[in-house]
Scaffold this motif. Sequence first.
Motif, PDB file in Angstrom:
ATOM      1  N   SER A   1      25.704  59.716  47.513  1.00 18.54           N
ATOM      2  CA  SER A   1      25.195  60.812  48.325  1.00 18.54           C
ATOM      3  C   SER A   1      24.157  61.612  47.538  1.00 18.54           C
ATOM      4  N   TRP A   2      23.232  62.232  48.219  1.00 17.06           N
ATOM      5  CA  TRP A   2      22.203  63.023  47.551  1.00 17.06           C
ATOM      6  C   TRP A   2      22.717  64.407  47.171  1.00 17.06           C
ATOM      7  N   CYS A   3      23.810  64.878  47.762  1.00 26.47           N
ATOM      8  CA  CYS A   3      24.302  66.240  47.500  1.00 26.47           C
ATOM      9  C   CYS A   3      24.659  66.500  46.037  1.00 26.47           C
ATOM     10  N   PRO A   4      25.483  65.662  45.379  1.00 26.90           N
ATOM     11  CA  PRO A   4      25.804  65.938  43.979  1.00 26.90           C
ATOM     12  C   PRO A   4      24.578  65.926  43.068  1.00 26.90           C
ATOM     13  N   LYS A   5      23.638  65.040  43.355  1.00 28.93           N
ATOM     14  CA  LYS A   5      22.414  64.968  42.544  1.00 28.93           C
ATOM     15  C   LYS A   5      21.596  66.243  42.713  1.00 28.93           C
ATOM     16  N   LEU A   6      21.510  66.731  43.931  1.00 24.67           N
ATOM     17  CA  LEU A   6      20.754  67.951  44.193  1.00 24.67           C
ATOM     18  C   LEU A   6      21.423  69.156  43.536  1.00 24.67           C
ATOM     19  N   VAL A   7      22.743  69.243  43.617  1.00 27.34           N
ATOM     20  CA  VAL A   7      23.470  70.351  42.992  1.00 27.34           C
ATOM     21  C   VAL A   7      23.287  70.306  41.480  1.00 27.34           C
ATOM     22  N   SER A   8      23.372  69.124  40.884  1.00 31.96           N
ATOM     23  CA  SER A   8      23.157  68.987  39.440  1.00 31.96           C
ATOM     24  C   SER A   8      21.752  69.434  39.069  1.00 31.96           C
ATOM     25  N   TRP A   9      20.773  69.012  39.850  1.00 32.13           N
ATOM     26  CA  TRP A   9      19.389  69.394  39.582  1.00 32.13           C
ATOM     27  C   TRP A   9      19.222  70.911  39.684  1.00 32.13           C
ATOM     28  N   LEU A  10      19.787  71.528  40.722  1.00 30.67           N
ATOM     29  CA  LEU A  10      19.692  72.984  40.884  1.00 30.67           C
ATOM     30  C   LEU A  10      20.387  73.715  39.734  1.00 30.67           C
ATOM     31  N   PHE A  11      21.526  73.194  39.281  1.00 27.37           N
ATOM     32  CA  PHE A  11      22.234  73.800  38.166  1.00 27.37           C
ATOM     33  C   PHE A  11      21.384  73.744  36.896  1.00 27.37           C
TER      34      PHE A  11
ATOM     35  N   MET B   1      18.138  73.400  36.709  1.00 27.44           N
ATOM     36  CA  MET B   1      16.961  74.245  36.893  1.00 27.44           C
ATOM     37  C   MET B   1      17.325  75.715  36.690  1.00 27.44           C
ATOM     38  N   GLY B   2      18.502  76.129  37.169  1.00 26.44           N
ATOM     39  CA  GLY B   2      18.942  77.518  36.993  1.00 26.44           C
ATOM     40  C   GLY B   2      19.145  77.874  35.543  1.00 26.44           C
ATOM     41  N   VAL B   3      19.737  76.977  34.781  1.00 28.70           N
ATOM     42  CA  VAL B   3      19.932  77.226  33.350  1.00 28.70           C
ATOM     43  C   VAL B   3      18.585  77.289  32.636  1.00 28.70           C
ATOM     44  N   ASN B   4      17.670  76.399  32.985  1.00 30.89           N
ATOM     45  CA  ASN B   4      16.340  76.394  32.380  1.00 30.89           C
ATOM     46  C   ASN B   4      15.599  77.698  32.701  1.00 30.89           C
ATOM     47  N   ASN B   5      15.656  78.141  33.953  1.00 26.97           N
ATOM     48  CA  ASN B   5      14.993  79.393  34.342  1.00 26.97           C
ATOM     49  C   ASN B   5      15.604  80.593  33.627  1.00 26.97           C
ATOM     50  N   ALA B   6      16.932  80.605  33.478  1.00 26.10           N
ATOM     51  CA  ALA B   6      17.599  81.706  32.765  1.00 26.10           C
ATOM     52  C   ALA B   6      17.137  81.760  31.315  1.00 26.10           C
ATOM     53  N   TYR B   7      17.008  80.600  30.696  1.00 25.69           N
ATOM     54  CA  TYR B   7      16.536  80.554  29.307  1.00 25.69           C
ATOM     55  C   TYR B   7      15.094  81.049  29.203  1.00 25.69           C
ATOM     56  N   MET B   8      14.248  80.658  30.149  1.00 22.61           N
ATOM     57  CA  MET B   8      12.849  81.103  30.125  1.00 22.61           C
ATOM     58  C   MET B   8      12.760  82.616  30.296  1.00 22.61           C
ATOM     59  N   ILE B   9      13.568  83.184  31.166  1.00 19.87           N
ATOM     60  CA  ILE B   9      13.592  84.652  31.346  1.00 19.87           C
ATOM     61  C   ILE B   9      14.087  85.319  30.088  1.00 19.87           C
ATOM     62  N   TYR B  10      15.136  84.777  29.473  1.00 15.98           N
ATOM     63  CA  TYR B  10      15.685  85.340  28.247  1.00 15.98           C
ATOM     64  C   TYR B  10      14.632  85.355  27.143  1.00 15.98           C
ATOM     65  N   THR B  11      13.935  84.234  26.936  1.00 15.72           N
ATOM     66  CA  THR B  11      12.926  84.183  25.859  1.00 15.72           C
ATOM     67  C   THR B  11      11.766  85.129  26.144  1.00 15.72           C
ATOM     68  N   ALA B  12      11.400  85.297  27.418  1.00 13.11           N
ATOM     69  CA  ALA B  12      10.313  86.217  27.766  1.00 13.11           C
ATOM     70  C   ALA B  12      10.735  87.670  27.488  1.00 13.11           C
ATOM     71  N   LEU B  13      11.999  88.016  27.760  1.00 12.97           N
ATOM     72  CA  LEU B  13      12.479  89.370  27.517  1.00 12.97           C
ATOM     73  C   LEU B  13      12.643  89.674  26.038  1.00 12.97           C
ATOM     74  N   VAL B  14      13.036  88.683  25.248  1.00 14.25           N
ATOM     75  CA  VAL B  14      13.234  88.884  23.810  1.00 14.25           C
ATOM     76  C   VAL B  14      11.888  89.113  23.117  1.00 14.25           C
ATOM     77  N   GLN B  15      10.854  88.458  23.588  1.00 11.26           N
ATOM     78  CA  GLN B  15       9.532  88.627  22.977  1.00 11.26           C
ATOM     79  C   GLN B  15       9.022  89.993  23.309  1.00 11.26           C
TER      80      GLN B  15
END
Length: 195
Positions: free
Chosen positions: A169-179, A181-195
């Motif tokens: 099914s495509w659902c688990p793959k999509l959820v994994s991808w969204l998860f 992507m969310g972790v990657n975006n959180a890290y990018m926000i964190y590094t931008a705020l620390v700078q």
Amino acid sequence: RTGTVQKWVNLLDEILDAFKGEGHHVTMDSAYMGDIMAQIGHYEWLINMLGTAQANQIRAAVKKAAAKMKIGMYESVCFQHKTKPLCFAIWSDNNLVKTLSNYHMPNILPEGSGMIRKKKGTDGRREAVWSPVSCLEQNRDYSATFHLIDKGNGAEAAYDMGGKSQTHSWCPKLVSWLFNMGVNNAYMIYTALVQ
């Protein structure tokens, strides 16, 4: 296949909703890009779409042309649909790059039109200097933006927390991808705020 395509169309219908009807350009990965998606983008959403394309359902003429091409020689082949605004192109870069566009014409650009590469010499090795190469217009446009897709995929692949799904099914793959992507975006926000 039709059900899977419809799911991707529904998902992108939501994601691209704010950009419809204004002539925006979207660069897509081959997982989403196909002839149906390109036509919906052109006729319904009024969005210019360009992306790599899966070659598993292309015609024999395309397979024959691709088989004759040599990787790294910067040869180009285009296939324009007779009645629809679809241009399928193959360009022999470091690999055979297959793209599909709903707004390009089959234009092969001469050397010096913006693409530079390290060409292969007669001995098969790459030259030390960068040289202008000929390419298709749609490959030049794709190359100008695809690194943003690959950059995100590379960042997410470094810590794939979604794991592998054994279901088809495509659902688990999509959820994994969204998860991921969310972790990657959180890290990018964190590094931008620390700078």
